[in-house]
Design a protein around this motif. Structure first.
Motif, PDB file in Angstrom:
ATOM      1  N   ASN A 406       0.793  -1.155   0.082  1.00  0.00           N
ATOM      2  CA  ASN A 406       0.215  -0.086  -0.088  1.00  0.00           C
ATOM      3  C   ASN A 406       0.949   1.347   0.117  1.00  0.00           C
ATOM      4  O   ASN A 406       0.279   2.425  -0.080  1.00  0.00           O
ATOM      5  CB  ASN A 406      -0.619  -0.248   1.352  1.00  0.00           C
ATOM      6  N   TYR A 407       1.998   1.493   0.106  1.00  0.00           N
ATOM      7  CA  TYR A 407       2.287   2.460   0.464  1.00  0.00           C
ATOM      8  C   TYR A 407       3.444   2.621  -0.936  1.00  0.00           C
ATOM      9  O   TYR A 407       4.384   3.620  -0.890  1.00  0.00           O
ATOM     10  CB  TYR A 407       3.785   2.935   1.419  1.00  0.00           C
ATOM     11  N   ILE A 408       3.436   2.102  -2.257  1.00  0.00           N
ATOM     12  CA  ILE A 408       3.591   2.114  -3.114  1.00  0.00           C
ATOM     13  C   ILE A 408       2.822   2.899  -4.525  1.00  0.00           C
ATOM     14  O   ILE A 408       2.160   3.045  -4.465  1.00  0.00           O
ATOM     15  CB  ILE A 408       4.192   0.826  -4.200  1.00  0.00           C
ATOM     16  N   LEU A 409       3.689   4.013  -4.943  1.00  0.00           N
ATOM     17  CA  LEU A 409       2.582   4.843  -5.547  1.00  0.00           C
ATOM     18  C   LEU A 409       2.281   4.660  -6.835  1.00  0.00           C
ATOM     19  O   LEU A 409       3.503   4.341  -7.903  1.00  0.00           O
ATOM     20  CB  LEU A 409       3.185   6.078  -5.016  1.00  0.00           C
ATOM     21  N   ALA A 410       1.262   4.776  -7.332  1.00  0.00           N
ATOM     22  CA  ALA A 410       0.931   4.491  -9.121  1.00  0.00           C
ATOM     23  C   ALA A 410       2.071   5.487  -9.475  1.00  0.00           C
ATOM     24  O   ALA A 410       2.416   5.425 -10.849  1.00  0.00           O
ATOM     25  CB  ALA A 410      -0.423   4.045  -9.690  1.00  0.00           C
ATOM     26  N   ASP A 411       1.883   7.003  -9.041  1.00  0.00           N
ATOM     27  CA  ASP A 411       1.879   7.725 -10.142  1.00  0.00           C
ATOM     28  C   ASP A 411       3.406   8.332  -9.610  1.00  0.00           C
ATOM     29  O   ASP A 411       4.009   9.139 -10.350  1.00  0.00           O
ATOM     30  CB  ASP A 411       1.147   8.866 -10.168  1.00  0.00           C
ATOM     31  N   TYR A 412       4.516   7.632  -8.949  1.00  0.00           N
ATOM     32  CA  TYR A 412       5.758   7.870  -8.717  1.00  0.00           C
ATOM     33  C   TYR A 412       6.759   6.363  -9.242  1.00  0.00           C
ATOM     34  O   TYR A 412       6.133   5.467  -8.777  1.00  0.00           O
ATOM     35  CB  TYR A 412       6.076   7.885  -7.220  1.00  0.00           C
ATOM     36  N   GLY A 413       7.511   7.140 -10.319  1.00  0.00           N
ATOM     37  CA  GLY A 413       8.658   6.204 -11.479  1.00  0.00           C
ATOM     38  C   GLY A 413       7.785   5.260 -11.461  1.00  0.00           C
ATOM     39  O   GLY A 413       6.773   5.541 -12.521  1.00  0.00           O
ATOM     40  N   THR A 414       7.736   3.906 -10.929  1.00  0.00           N
ATOM     41  CA  THR A 414       6.867   3.284 -12.374  1.00  0.00           C
ATOM     42  C   THR A 414       5.758   2.070 -11.621  1.00  0.00           C
ATOM     43  O   THR A 414       5.128   1.555 -12.249  1.00  0.00           O
ATOM     44  CB  THR A 414       7.774   2.347 -12.774  1.00  0.00           C
ATOM     45  N   GLY A 415       5.974   2.900 -10.519  1.00  0.00           N
ATOM     46  CA  GLY A 415       4.527   2.461  -9.638  1.00  0.00           C
ATOM     47  C   GLY A 415       4.744   0.304  -9.477  1.00  0.00           C
ATOM     48  O   GLY A 415       4.691  -0.370  -8.787  1.00  0.00           O
ATOM     49  N   ALA A 416       6.337  -0.019  -9.288  1.00  0.00           N
ATOM     50  CA  ALA A 416       6.719  -0.613  -9.330  1.00  0.00           C
ATOM     51  C   ALA A 416       8.606  -0.711  -8.470  1.00  0.00           C
ATOM     52  O   ALA A 416       9.627   0.454  -9.119  1.00  0.00           O
ATOM     53  CB  ALA A 416       7.082  -1.796  -9.845  1.00  0.00           C
TER      54      ALA A 416
END
Ligand SMILES: [Zn+2]
Ligand SMILES: [Zn+2]
Length: 904
Positions: A406-416
């Motif tokens: 849940n702390y990985i943001l889809a709109d930062y970097g590649t979302g992974a």
């Protein structure tokens, strides 16, 4: 008594008299033509929103700017000191609803009221250059810029999640969300909605906006730091992990879906460049139905991310890739999991056949949403779920589990990301919580040092990394990046936190976006010769969703400029930050009907020499206007890269320790202060009460004190004006005794105040220095009255005192200048020059203590040795009287400061 009355300082009589005189001379504060030959100085205070009432924060801001402008006029500069109105925005619509007054009338009445207040305060603005952003003569140029930027590929549309305030019934910029609530409605929770929005591609300038900060050494460091963080540049590597063939897991997966290409960004958005709109649009049509149909924008990374995996279907044996972004590719042999944002395209694939997983992922999306609404994404409690699927590390072929977190943001970097718990705090915390393996792959350069994990330093050597063991971190990063590029499974990458600027607002009171929707032609620009697209005057304002403009058929229904068929006008209006992004260029040529401004005139005045405003504008306004400046430069309108050479951010005005606000009932009205103490005292207090960059706690006693001080100046100058008027000749040559002492004090004061105006900006100590000077002159009243101070010295003292006061208290200065029989306006009289010889102090007053207690003060030469200071102290009569019958056992001398005699 009669004499007392005559000498009484009465700002209520003096100030309106001069206000009327100044108003009758529009050239007084007017900028001169470019050809005047004087050096230019552009001083600017941030333009206010016309709420109808100046507040004390304004008064402080404008008092600083006005003092500086007046000082620069006196120094012989051609000064541009303009004022205007940031006149679009929601409050006008809210007021319209509440009071049933049209926004236009409400705004204009407010502008008139605030202008009256500014004039009463004696602020020296060139009203001939006034800019009012809600007038078509101004906002037509917003539309003109919009079209020019659209043609350059700097404007696009895309569907995006937006912050929605249910109270405002409109979209808010991220920056308008404060702690999860609306900036105007502090208790209203902001919601997330999907809307097709207009964007400015500010990210195209991310690197330049960042680099430019290094050159802005006239800006406060804190503002530059805030902007750097906002832009948020990260240098790193994108690497493809490969999705492992399914060997275990929960449920049946569709073979086809596994082959869908992740990380096909290149083919979609990324390659589309600026100025490549046509091409971009064409490419969007291919293999990406959704994007094409919505006519969404061009080259936007967010969009590319959203569409990952859903677009191009790879053929043949190519494996599904999971592209991660990392700043530490040197630690990749320590990756023990790959983690995906819950919105990642691949996650949708996994959950399609796994209801239990879907429930958990949905929960995570909800957690993120809540954290976003609370404005605290960074502090989200970290949760993850294993998908049962595996990814293969491209460097060593190792399988690592794929998690959704849940702390990985889809709109930062590649979302992974790849998770390397041994060398990252966050990953370590996560791995510990979920008992994931922790593999150390970096050791300190000094191998004998004990290692505590996580070891996050980049000063280290690779271990457990196969053939790369022994490389330094930086070297390994470079090498592994090259290998990824050669193997076509990754590349070096720079990413930014900065997002494109969403400018769509579903409101009435803003600049109409000059676009037309035609069923046949799609988006069509309003032709330049049809600008401005004028806001309809009569409109019903409601708080229901959608733009009020969509309910005005005359506005909406148009003829398509391309095909001549029926079409619909865009009903969104622009964010008001557009208005304030370039208003200061318009000041240089405010009446131009053919262009936003004349480039030559702008080139003369820009950059702004001193910009002054609140630190709350450190990010938005000041990044947007820097962006706009660079765009205008690239459009060939201007040559400068940055709008302002120097920036000053003044502190807040508070009362009883809290920000002034109606709800706290601690608002001090400038009008009340002016009525009671005069504009001069109010302004001077705003400068005097605190260093200008600190918060100022408003104390009415303090204003009264400044008013009493001005009264003393008044009596002093009027009393000795006849002596001054009778003077002839120069004061310096023969001055001795008290005359020399007073002149010395005067020239020290001039030197100090001049220095402050040149950049130290300690206006509070400036005022204190003038007070000291007045004290010294008053202390010599007996000698002055007896004629012991020569008339030319009196004249020099009083004349200079008035000149020093002129930038800070212009009304009293004008009146006393006249009383001294001086010709012309004090506002244009040359600033006094400090004579360094006279200013040099030749004696110092040294306190003498006995056993730590002050007993007397002695005078010594400035360059007196410690021995000489000791001798002077021992020779002093008062000191000797105290020491009678005792023995001096020790003498402590602090050079130029103090003598302490220890006696028994
Ligand atoms: Zn709101
Ligand atoms: Zn058409």
């Amino acid at each position: 008594m009669a004499e007392e009355n005559e000498l009484r300082y009465d700002p209520a009589a003096i100030e309106p008299k001069w206000q009327a005189r100044w108003a009758s001379d529009p050239t007084l504060y007017a900028a001169e033509p470019v050809s005047c030959g004087k050096p230019k100085y552009y001083v600017l205070e941030m333009l206010p929103y016309p709420s109808g009432q100046l507040h004390m924060g304004h008064v402080r801001n404008y008092s600083i700017g006005d003092a500086l402008a007046r000082h620069m006029w006196m120094r012989g500069y051609n000064v541009l000191h303009p004022m205007g109105w940031d006149a679009f925005g929601l409050p006008a619509e809210n007021a319209a609803l509440k009071n049933n007054t049209p926004p236009r009338e409400w705004t204009q009445a407010n502008i008139a009221a605030m202008k009256r207040q500014m004039e009463r305060l004696g602020l020296g603005y060139d009203w001939a250059t006034e800019v009012t952003t809600c007038l078509p003569e101004y906002y037509r140029w917003n539309q003109w810029f919009f079209l020019r930027m659209y043609e350059k590929g700097l404007v696009y549309r895309k569907k995006s999640k937006v912050n929605w305030c249910p109270e405002c019934a409109t979209v808010l910029a991220n920056e308008q969300v404060v702690d999860g609530c609306c900036w105007r409605h502090e208790t209203t929770q902001v919601e997330q909605r999907d809307l097709v929005q207009w964007f400015f591609r500010i990210t195209a300038y991310a690197q330049e906006l960042l680099d430019g900060l290094d050159k802005l050494d006239g800006w406060p460091e804190k503002v530059r730091t805030m902007q750097r963080n906002w832009i948020g540049r990260s240098e790193g590597t994108e690497v493809d992990f490969f999705l492992a063939e399914e060997t275990q897991g929960s449920g049946v997966r569709d073979q086809g879906s596994e082959k869908q290409g992740i990380g096909n960004r290149e083919q979609g958005a990324e390659k589309q460049g600026i100025g490549n709109r046509e091409q971009g649009t064409e490419k969007q049509g291919i293999g990406n139905r959704e994007q094409g149909a919505e006519k969404q924008g061009i080259g936007n990374r967010d969009q590319g991310l959203e569409k990952q995996g859903s677009g191009v279907r790879e053929q043949g044996t190519e494996k599904t890739r999971i592209r991660v972004f990392t700043t530490r590719v040197d630690t990749i042999f320590g990756a023990t999991s790959v983690q995906l944002a819950p919105q990642h395209a691949l996650v949708a694939q996994f959950t399609a056949a796994d209801a239990a997983l879907k429930t958990q992922v949905d929960e995570q999306i909800e957690q993120q949403k809540k954290a976003r609404e609370a404005g605290d994404l960074g502090a989200i409690e970290k949760h993850g779920v294993a998908t049962g699927r595996f990814a293969i590390n491209p460097y060593n072929g190792e399988r690592v589990p794929i998690w959704v977190a849940n702390y990985i943001l889809a709109d930062y970097g590649t979302g992974a990301i790849m998770s390397v718990p041994a060398h990252d705090e966050r990953d370590f915390e996560f791995a510990t919580k979920y008992e994931l393996p922790i593999v150390q792959v970096i050791r300190p350069e000094d191998a004998s040092l004990a290692v505590v994990l996580p070891f996050v330093s980049e000063d280290g050597i690779l271990v457990n990394s196969g053939e790369y063991d022994g490389l330094g971190c930086t070297e390994a990063q470079k090498k592994l990046q090259e290998i990824a590029a050669r193997g076509k499974f990754g590349e070096g990458k720079i990413i930014f936190r900065l997002k494109d600027w969403g400018v769509s607002r579903q409101r009435y009171w803003g600049t109409p976006i000059p676009m037309i929707h035609c069923e046949k032609d799609g988006l069509v620009q309003v032709p330049y010769d049809q600008l401005p697209v004028v806001l309809p005057a009569q409109i019903e304002i409601t708080q229901q969703g959608g733009s009020p403009l969509s309910r005005v058929p005359d506005f909406v229904n148009v003829t398509c400029p391309k095909c001549g068929g029926p079409a619909k006008r865009e009903t969104d209006t622009m964010d008001t930050f557009v208005d304030s992004s370039w208003y200061f260029y318009r000041y240089t040529d405010a009446k131009n009907a053919n262009a936003p401004f004349d480039p030559k005139t702008a080139q003369y005045w820009f950059p702004i020499d001193q910009y002054i405003g609140g630190v709350e504008h450190a990010i938005l306004h000041l990044i947007y206007s820097r962006f706009w400046t660079k765009v205008m430069r690239d459009l060939g309108l201007i040559v400068n890269d940055e709008p302002a050479r120097r920036l000053f951010t003044q502190g807040m005005v508070i009362k009883d320790g809290a920000k002034m606000s109606k709800s706290k009932g601690n608002v001090v009205s400038p009008d009340d202060m002016v009525a009671r103490y005069g504009a001069d005292a109010t302004r001077m207090y705003a400068l005097f009460a605190a260093p200008p960059d600190r918060d100022l706690d408003w104390q009415e006693d303090g204003v009264a004190g400044v008013s009493r001080f001005l009264g003393r100046v008044w009596r002093l100058v009027t009393k000795y004006a006849p002596q001054a008027r009778s003077a002839s000749g120069q004061p310096m040559a023969a001055a001795t005794g008290i005359s020399l002492k007073l002149l010395r004090k005067l020239h020290q004061t001039i030197a100090k105040i001049t220095l402050d105006f040149e950049g130290r900006w300690h206006f509070n100590t400036c005022v204190a220095a003038i007070m000291e000077l007045v004290n010294d002159i008053q202390a010599a009243d007996a000698q002055l009255a007896a004629g012991e101070v020569e008339a030319p010295v009196v004249r020099e003292l009083l004349r200079s005192l008035v000149l020093l006061l002129a930038p800070l208290a212009p009304y009293i200065a004008a009146e006393l200048w006249e009383a001294l029989g001086e010709e012309g306006s004090v506002l244009r009289a040359p600033w006094p020059k400090s004579d360094p010889e006279l200013a040099r102090e030749d004696e110092l007053e040294i306190p003498v203590q006995i056993n730590g207690k002050l007993v007397t003060v002695v005078r010594v030469a400035v360059d007196a040795t410690p021995k000489a200071m000791e001798a002077a102290a021992l020779a002093d009569e008062k000191a000797q009287a105290r020491m009678a019958g005792k023995t001096v056992v020790k003498v402590i001398v602090v050079p130029r400061k103090l003598v302490n005699l220890v006696v028994k």
